[in-house]
Design an enzyme around this catalytic site. Structure first.
Site, PDB file in Angstrom:
ATOM      1  N   GLY A   1       7.985  -3.062  -9.086  1.00  0.00           N
ATOM      2  CA  GLY A   1       6.734  -3.736  -9.403  1.00  0.00           C
ATOM      3  C   GLY A   1       6.589  -3.926 -10.910  1.00  0.00           C
TER       4      GLY A   1
ATOM      5  N   LEU B   1       4.610  -2.431 -13.045  1.00  0.00           N
ATOM      6  CA  LEU B   1       4.515  -1.170 -13.777  1.00  0.00           C
ATOM      7  C   LEU B   1       5.784  -0.329 -13.637  1.00  0.00           C
ATOM      8  CD1 LEU B   1       2.651   0.658 -15.450  1.00  0.00           C
ATOM      9  CD2 LEU B   1       1.675   1.514 -13.311  1.00  0.00           C
TER      10      LEU B   1
ATOM     11  N   ASP C   1       8.829   4.669   1.916  1.00  0.00           N
ATOM     12  CA  ASP C   1       7.919   3.645   2.419  1.00  0.00           C
ATOM     13  C   ASP C   1       6.515   4.241   2.557  1.00  0.00           C
ATOM     14  OD1 ASP C   1       6.505   1.696   3.691  1.00  0.00           O
ATOM     15  OD2 ASP C   1       7.924   1.402   5.335  1.00  0.00           O
TER      16      ASP C   1
ATOM     17  N   ALA D   1       1.836   0.338  -4.814  1.00  0.00           N
ATOM     18  CA  ALA D   1       0.523   0.108  -4.187  1.00  0.00           C
ATOM     19  C   ALA D   1       0.608  -1.153  -3.345  1.00  0.00           C
ATOM     20  CB  ALA D   1      -0.567  -0.056  -5.254  1.00  0.00           C
ATOM     21  N   TYR D   2      -0.298  -1.253  -2.411  1.00  0.00           N
ATOM     22  CA  TYR D   2      -0.511  -2.516  -1.681  1.00  0.00           C
ATOM     23  C   TYR D   2      -1.467  -3.310  -2.568  1.00  0.00           C
ATOM     24  CZ  TYR D   2      -1.545  -5.610   2.302  1.00  0.00           C
ATOM     25  OH  TYR D   2      -1.681  -6.688   3.143  1.00  0.00           O
ATOM     26  N   THR D   3      -0.940  -4.311  -3.289  1.00  0.00           N
ATOM     27  CA  THR D   3      -1.731  -4.991  -4.312  1.00  0.00           C
ATOM     28  C   THR D   3      -2.161  -6.408  -3.908  1.00  0.00           C
ATOM     29  OG1 THR D   3       0.307  -5.710  -5.368  1.00  0.00           O
ATOM     30  CG2 THR D   3      -0.732  -3.717  -6.246  1.00  0.00           C
TER      31      THR D   3
ATOM     32  N   TYR E   1      -9.081  -4.180  -0.398  1.00  0.00           N
ATOM     33  CA  TYR E   1      -8.163  -3.578  -1.378  1.00  0.00           C
ATOM     34  C   TYR E   1      -8.889  -2.503  -2.182  1.00  0.00           C
ATOM     35  CZ  TYR E   1      -5.674  -3.259  -5.886  1.00  0.00           C
ATOM     36  OH  TYR E   1      -5.065  -2.808  -7.033  1.00  0.00           O
TER      37      TYR E   1
ATOM     38  N   LYS F   1      -8.184   1.579  -2.398  1.00  0.00           N
ATOM     39  CA  LYS F   1      -7.884   2.232  -3.685  1.00  0.00           C
ATOM     40  C   LYS F   1      -8.933   3.301  -3.988  1.00  0.00           C
ATOM     41  CE  LYS F   1      -5.015   1.248  -6.330  1.00  0.00           C
ATOM     42  NZ  LYS F   1      -3.602   1.749  -6.486  1.00  0.00           N
TER      43      LYS F   1
HETATM   44  N1  LIG Z   1      -1.744  -6.020 -10.760  1.00  0.00           N
HETATM   45  C1  LIG Z   1      -3.018  -5.826 -11.160  1.00  0.00           C
HETATM   46  O1  LIG Z   1      -3.685  -6.755 -11.644  1.00  0.00           O
HETATM   47  C2  LIG Z   1      -3.647  -4.466 -11.060  1.00  0.00           C
HETATM   48  C3  LIG Z   1      -4.985  -4.320 -11.457  1.00  0.00           C
HETATM   49  C4  LIG Z   1      -5.574  -3.057 -11.379  1.00  0.00           C
HETATM   50  C5  LIG Z   1      -4.844  -1.980 -10.921  1.00  0.00           C
HETATM   51  N2  LIG Z   1      -3.551  -2.148 -10.533  1.00  0.00           N
HETATM   52  C6  LIG Z   1      -2.820  -0.981 -10.034  1.00  0.00           C
HETATM   53  O2  LIG Z   1      -1.743  -0.729 -10.913  1.00  0.00           O
HETATM   54  C7  LIG Z   1      -0.643  -0.180 -10.180  1.00  0.00           C
HETATM   55  C8  LIG Z   1       0.609  -0.980 -10.454  1.00  0.00           C
HETATM   56  O3  LIG Z   1       0.398  -2.327 -10.047  1.00  0.00           O
HETATM   57  P1  LIG Z   1       1.493  -3.474 -10.275  1.00  0.00           P
HETATM   58  O4  LIG Z   1       0.791  -4.635 -10.859  1.00  0.00           O
HETATM   59  O5  LIG Z   1       2.708  -2.924 -10.963  1.00  0.00           O
HETATM   60  O6  LIG Z   1       1.835  -3.809  -8.744  1.00  0.00           O
HETATM   61  P2  LIG Z   1       2.988  -4.727  -8.159  1.00  0.00           P
HETATM   62  O7  LIG Z   1       3.695  -5.456  -9.237  1.00  0.00           O
HETATM   63  O8  LIG Z   1       2.376  -5.482  -7.027  1.00  0.00           O
HETATM   64  O9  LIG Z   1       4.012  -3.665  -7.569  1.00  0.00           O
HETATM   65  C9  LIG Z   1       3.685  -2.889  -6.459  1.00  0.00           C
HETATM   66  C10 LIG Z   1       4.867  -2.024  -6.113  1.00  0.00           C
HETATM   67  O10 LIG Z   1       4.494  -1.276  -4.930  1.00  0.00           O
HETATM   68  C11 LIG Z   1       5.563  -1.367  -4.019  1.00  0.00           C
HETATM   69  N3  LIG Z   1       5.110  -1.212  -2.652  1.00  0.00           N
HETATM   70  C12 LIG Z   1       4.280  -2.011  -1.938  1.00  0.00           C
HETATM   71  N4  LIG Z   1       4.173  -1.566  -0.680  1.00  0.00           N
HETATM   72  C13 LIG Z   1       4.945  -0.449  -0.608  1.00  0.00           C
HETATM   73  C14 LIG Z   1       5.263   0.461   0.419  1.00  0.00           C
HETATM   74  N5  LIG Z   1       4.780   0.312   1.671  1.00  0.00           N
HETATM   75  N6  LIG Z   1       6.086   1.499   0.148  1.00  0.00           N
HETATM   76  C15 LIG Z   1       6.610   1.653  -1.088  1.00  0.00           C
HETATM   77  N7  LIG Z   1       6.365   0.815  -2.097  1.00  0.00           N
HETATM   78  C16 LIG Z   1       5.532  -0.223  -1.862  1.00  0.00           C
HETATM   79  C17 LIG Z   1       6.159  -2.733  -4.248  1.00  0.00           C
HETATM   80  O11 LIG Z   1       7.446  -2.756  -3.696  1.00  0.00           O
HETATM   81  P3  LIG Z   1       8.106  -4.152  -3.222  1.00  0.00           P
HETATM   82  O12 LIG Z   1       8.424  -4.871  -4.483  1.00  0.00           O
HETATM   83  O13 LIG Z   1       9.303  -3.699  -2.455  1.00  0.00           O
HETATM   84  O14 LIG Z   1       7.062  -4.827  -2.377  1.00  0.00           O
HETATM   85  C18 LIG Z   1       6.140  -2.798  -5.773  1.00  0.00           C
HETATM   86  O15 LIG Z   1       7.256  -2.125  -6.309  1.00  0.00           O
HETATM   87  C19 LIG Z   1      -1.092  -0.166  -8.716  1.00  0.00           C
HETATM   88  O16 LIG Z   1      -1.613   1.098  -8.404  1.00  0.00           O
HETATM   89  C20 LIG Z   1      -2.209  -1.193  -8.660  1.00  0.00           C
HETATM   90  O17 LIG Z   1      -3.134  -0.925  -7.621  1.00  0.00           O
HETATM   91  C21 LIG Z   1      -2.929  -3.368 -10.605  1.00  0.00           C
END
Ligand SMILES: NC(=O)c1ccc[n+]([C@@H]2O[C@H](COP(=O)([O-])OP(=O)(O)OC[C@H]3O[C@@H](n4cnc5c(N)ncnc54)[C@H](OP(=O)(O)O)[C@@H]3O)[C@@H](O)[C@H]2O)c1
Length: 280
Positions: A11, A13, A35, A57-59, A122, A126
């Site tokens: 992802g 991060l 998973d 996370a499930y984003t 979502y 969270k």
């Molecule tokens: N993006 C935002 O704008 C945002 C805003 C506020 C907070 N956050 C939080 O910040 C953190 C990092 O977000 P990010 O933007 O880096 O998210 P991201 O780019 O969507 O990456 C999510 C990661 O979670 C993995 N994942 C999803 N379902 C999974 C499962 N069932 N088992 C194992 N891994 C799984 C994905 O794997 P795959 O690639 O294999 O699907 C991916 O590596 C999260 O906690 C998110 O809630 C994000």
């Protein structure tokens, strides 16, 4: 040498942490290995692990509205399982959450201990993840962030930059206000808090606040795109999931410890060459 275990290595991060940390100090796993949608099957090998960085996370905010069960397993139930395994092994856990745990009706930045009240699925999952972590007895650091973007992955900055060179005019919503967050600032500052022994809940974002429309103007200024950008309302772009109108996070606790971070305009300028190379 003890290592960091990164969950969610691909992802935005997880990728940032793999860039920041020396390769020999990291073990990184993705969904194939761990998973989170199957919490009962999670068995982390925490032998020799210095800390767990849960970047997974499930984003998919809109998809969660019709798939809340999966989102809850990933964003809440799995967090409880990870926290319990960290507690048993005596390993600290760095976990991430979101501005979407707040209702978004405020008019001043949300303090860390403001009442939660997520609007959509979502955010609800969270929020439950936060609550389960708080009750877990684990040695945890919980970092809330918002509007994350990176030079990789799918995010507003890369999408807008591409569209700004494809379309003469874009409409962008001007009635949702928050703080953008470059993933490298998020990763670095959260790691500094963890390594500094901070525990409990913190907010980490870029400095500055804006609407999505104002953020789009800043992206256009950065890359010099020939595109007219018009403000519009969320009602003009209905989405499955409701979004908080105001989700600016109060950064004072983090700033007191680490000093101010970079503004979103400065972070955007670090992406200029990469964005232009992508769109041209
Ligand atoms: N993006 C935002 O704008 C945002 C805003 C506020 C907070 N956050 C939080 O910040 C953190 C990092 O977000 P990010 O933007 O880096 O998210 P991201 O780019 O969507 O990456 C999510 C990661 O979670 C993995 N994942 C999803 N379902 C999974 C499962 N069932 N088992 C194992 N891994 C799984 C994905 O794997 P795959 O690639 O294999 O699907 C991916 O590596 C999260 O906690 C998110 O809630 C994000």
């Amino acid at each position: 040498m003890s290592r960091y275990l990164i969950i969610g290595k691909s992802g935005q991060l997880g990728t940032a942490y793999r860039q920041i940390l020396p390769p020999d100090s990291v073990l990184a796993v993705d969904q194939d290995e761990v998973d989170l949608s199957r919490p009962a099957d999670i068995k982390l090998d925490l032998n020799g692990i210095r800390a767990v960085l849960n970047c997974a996370a499930y984003t998919a905010v809109d998809a969660a509205e019709t798939d809340e069960d999966t989102a809850r397993r990933v964003n809440a139930d799995a967090v409880a399982v990870i926290a319990e395994q960290c507690r048993t092994a005596g390993v600290p856990l760095l976990h991430f959450s979101t501005d979407y745990v707040f209702r978004g009706h405020a008019s001043a930045p949300y303090p860390i201990d403001a009442p939660r009240g997520a609007l959509g699925a979502y955010g609800r999952t969270k929020q439950l993840g936060e609550e389960l972590l708080e009750g877990s007895g684990a040695d945890y650091l919980l970092v809330r962030t918002s509007w994350v973007y990176a030079p990789w992955g799918t995010n507003f900055v890369r999408t807008m930059a591409r569209l700004m060179f494809q379309k003469p005019e874009l409409k962008v919503v001007d009635d949702q206000r928050g703080r953008p967050t470059h993933v490298m600032g998020l990763a670095e500052r959260s790691l500094a808090l963890l390594q500094g022994g901070q525990r409990g809940t913190f907010h980490v974002t870029d400095e500055g606040e804006c609407s999505w429309y104002e953020f789009a103007l800043a992206i256009r200024d950065t890359i010099g795109a020939p595109c007219s950008i018009q403000p519009c309302t969320s009602a003009e772009f209905p989405r499955p999931a409701p979004r908080p109108a105001y989700s600016v996070l109060d950064l004072s606790k983090t700033t007191e410890l680490l000093g101010p971070g970079k503004s979103y305009q400065v972070w955007l300028s670090t992406m200029k060459d990469g964005l232009l190379a992508e769109v041209k």
